[in-house]
Design an enzyme around this catalytic site. Structure first.
Site, PDB file in Angstrom:
ATOM      1  N   HIS A 225       0.856  -1.195   0.000  1.00  0.00           N
ATOM      2  CA  HIS A 225       0.000   0.000   0.000  1.00  0.00           C
ATOM      3  C   HIS A 225       0.887   1.238   0.000  1.00  0.00           C
ATOM      4  O   HIS A 225       1.441   1.640   1.030  1.00  0.00           O
ATOM      5  CB  HIS A 225      -0.942   0.030   1.204  1.00  0.00           C
ATOM      6  CG  HIS A 225      -1.895   1.192   1.162  1.00  0.00           C
ATOM      7  ND1 HIS A 225      -3.144   1.116   0.575  1.00  0.00           N
ATOM      8  CD2 HIS A 225      -1.779   2.471   1.604  1.00  0.00           C
ATOM      9  CE1 HIS A 225      -3.755   2.287   0.678  1.00  0.00           C
ATOM     10  NE2 HIS A 225      -2.942   3.129   1.300  1.00  0.00           N
ATOM     11  N   CYS A 226       1.029   1.830  -1.154  1.00  0.00           N
ATOM     12  CA  CYS A 226       1.773   3.078  -1.275  1.00  0.00           C
ATOM     13  C   CYS A 226       1.210   3.825  -2.474  1.00  0.00           C
ATOM     14  O   CYS A 226       0.389   3.285  -3.225  1.00  0.00           O
ATOM     15  CB  CYS A 226       3.267   2.819  -1.430  1.00  0.00           C
ATOM     16  SG  CYS A 226       3.668   1.658  -2.735  1.00  0.00           S
TER      17      CYS A 226
ATOM     18  N   TYR B  61      -7.383  17.593  -1.837  1.00  0.00           N
ATOM     19  CA  TYR B  61      -6.136  18.113  -1.273  1.00  0.00           C
ATOM     20  C   TYR B  61      -5.100  18.215  -2.389  1.00  0.00           C
ATOM     21  O   TYR B  61      -5.212  17.530  -3.409  1.00  0.00           O
ATOM     22  CB  TYR B  61      -5.616  17.203  -0.147  1.00  0.00           C
ATOM     23  CG  TYR B  61      -5.281  15.793  -0.580  1.00  0.00           C
ATOM     24  CD1 TYR B  61      -4.031  15.472  -1.115  1.00  0.00           C
ATOM     25  CD2 TYR B  61      -6.210  14.766  -0.449  1.00  0.00           C
ATOM     26  CE1 TYR B  61      -3.716  14.174  -1.524  1.00  0.00           C
ATOM     27  CE2 TYR B  61      -5.915  13.465  -0.846  1.00  0.00           C
ATOM     28  CZ  TYR B  61      -4.662  13.181  -1.381  1.00  0.00           C
ATOM     29  OH  TYR B  61      -4.373  11.895  -1.790  1.00  0.00           O
TER      30      TYR B  61
ATOM     31  N   THR C 285      -6.434   9.713  -4.278  1.00  0.00           N
ATOM     32  CA  THR C 285      -7.600  10.513  -4.684  1.00  0.00           C
ATOM     33  C   THR C 285      -7.204  11.861  -5.282  1.00  0.00           C
ATOM     34  O   THR C 285      -7.986  12.446  -6.032  1.00  0.00           O
ATOM     35  CB  THR C 285      -8.550  10.751  -3.506  1.00  0.00           C
ATOM     36  OG1 THR C 285      -7.817  11.409  -2.459  1.00  0.00           O
ATOM     37  CG2 THR C 285      -9.140   9.454  -2.999  1.00  0.00           C
TER      38      THR C 285
ATOM     39  N   ARG D   6     -14.186  12.843   3.377  1.00  0.00           N
ATOM     40  CA  ARG D   6     -13.254  13.965   3.251  1.00  0.00           C
ATOM     41  C   ARG D   6     -12.357  13.815   2.018  1.00  0.00           C
ATOM     42  O   ARG D   6     -11.637  14.737   1.650  1.00  0.00           O
ATOM     43  CB  ARG D   6     -12.424  14.118   4.524  1.00  0.00           C
ATOM     44  CG  ARG D   6     -11.391  13.077   4.720  1.00  0.00           C
ATOM     45  CD  ARG D   6     -10.643  13.159   6.038  1.00  0.00           C
ATOM     46  NE  ARG D   6     -10.101  11.865   6.368  1.00  0.00           N
ATOM     47  CZ  ARG D   6      -9.006  11.345   5.825  1.00  0.00           C
ATOM     48  NH1 ARG D   6      -8.315  12.048   4.963  1.00  0.00           N
ATOM     49  NH2 ARG D   6      -8.596  10.139   6.148  1.00  0.00           N
TER      50      ARG D   6
ATOM     51  N   ASP E 279       2.158   2.984   3.183  1.00  0.00           N
ATOM     52  CA  ASP E 279       1.300   4.146   2.904  1.00  0.00           C
ATOM     53  C   ASP E 279       2.115   5.388   2.522  1.00  0.00           C
ATOM     54  O   ASP E 279       1.601   6.506   2.543  1.00  0.00           O
ATOM     55  CB  ASP E 279       0.337   4.473   4.055  1.00  0.00           C
ATOM     56  CG  ASP E 279      -0.756   5.433   3.625  1.00  0.00           C
ATOM     57  OD1 ASP E 279      -1.137   5.409   2.439  1.00  0.00           O
ATOM     58  OD2 ASP E 279      -1.211   6.246   4.458  1.00  0.00           O
TER      59      ASP E 279
END
Ligand code: 0GY
Length: 293
Positions: free
Chosen positions: A31-32, A49, A77, A130, A249
């Site tokens: 997961h990155c 963002y 995202t 969010r 992450d």
């Protein structure tokens, strides 16, 4: 045009430590993300963002520094449904990376095949308010029915409070499901809290549901070394050793409290997977089965 990052954006750690924990050969950071770099890969107009640039070269250098062999790059995202930066990173890594895309109903079958050839093996359905505007569940279901034909799986990201409402939908999905970050439990409530127990029960009831035991830095109320998250992740690993994944992450989107040292995150792994056998499943066997077969 280069897009300036948000004023409160925390940039990834500039010099992570060499982990004390030696990863097994062939370990996968499952997961990155990559962010841009913009302007080559601009961020999406609908993003919630604007991050710093964090491109594939940085990611691959981190992979080598920490001792990972492979990456699974999850579409972030901030790139919306424009998967070019993720696919470019997968292609550049050759067989050493796989991808998880974000797609809408507009995606063509030819584009899905092109993604598959680049290394994509899953789509991400995001329910975190969010991060994204809501997508109707029937839209997700239509996408699921198409990607299942390619042998792909579905990564789902949601907040703990939304799990109950999502269960019927999750249970109706026609393929393997991977839940991001254990469904984001509130770790201050303890592992015996009904919310976390419900999550374990759903995994128990559905052998196609996997979990990433990731993001202690995001879930922790205490901060480093994230001892308060250990019992949660350790319990998921203990109960479902063949259905867990781990990842850094990196570059840690939307961290506000602090930026973790990625080497220290790797040192957290033996706390949640205490034996070499569990470590091998978590870091090698499980991700290889899901992404490289
Ligand atoms: C994560 C978590 C987050 C962000 C994203 O795609 C994303 O923007 O995944 C978050 O803000 O919690 O898994 O990286």
């Amino acid at each position: 045009m280069t897009q300036p990052m948000d004023p409160d954006w925390l940039v990834f750690h500039p010099a992570p430590k060499k982990p004390d924990f030696q990863l097994p050969p062939g370990a996968v950071d499952a997961h990155c993300h990559v962010f841009g770099p913009s302007p080559e890969f601009p961020f999406a107009p609908e993003r919630k963002y604007t991050p710093c640039n964090a491109g594939k070269d940085h990611l691959f250098a981190l992979r080598d520094h920490l001792g990972f062999a492979r990456n699974v790059i999850v579409q972030a995202t901030c790139h919306g449904r424009d998967n070019r930066a993720m696919m470019d990173a997968c292609r550049a890594a050759g067989d050493l990376a796989r991808g998880v895309a974000s797609v809408g109903t507009e995606v063509t079958d030819a584009e899905l095949v092109e993604m598959h050839e680049a290394g994509v093996r899953g789509v991400r359905f995001n329910f975190v308010k969010r991060l994204v505007d809501a997508t109707p569940k029937q839209v997700f279901m239509g996408i699921a029915e198409r990607i299942v034909k390619l042998g792909w799986h579905i990564v789902v990201y949601f907040e703990a409070a939304d799990l109950e409402e999502l269960v019927p939908f999750l249970e109706s999905l026609p393929t393997t499901i991977v839940v991001d970050h254990m469904g984001r439990p509130d770790v201050t409530k303890g592992t015996s809290h009904p919310d976390f127990q419900r999550f374990l029960q759903i995994m128990q009831d559905n052998s196609n549901i996997w979990s990433k035991v990731t993001c202690p830095e995001r879930l922790s109320a205490e901060g480093p070394p994230y001892a308060d998250v250990v019992p949660f992740a350790a319990e998921v690993v203990r109960h479902f050793p063949d259905r867990v994944l781990w990842g850094t992450d990196w570059p840690h989107p939307n961290m506000k409290s602090h930026m973790p040292d990625d080497g220290a995150l790797v040192d957290w792994i033996p706390l949640i997977a205490p034996t070499p056998e569990l470590q091998h499943k978590l870091l090698v066997e499980n991700p290889m089965r899901l992404y490289w077969t």
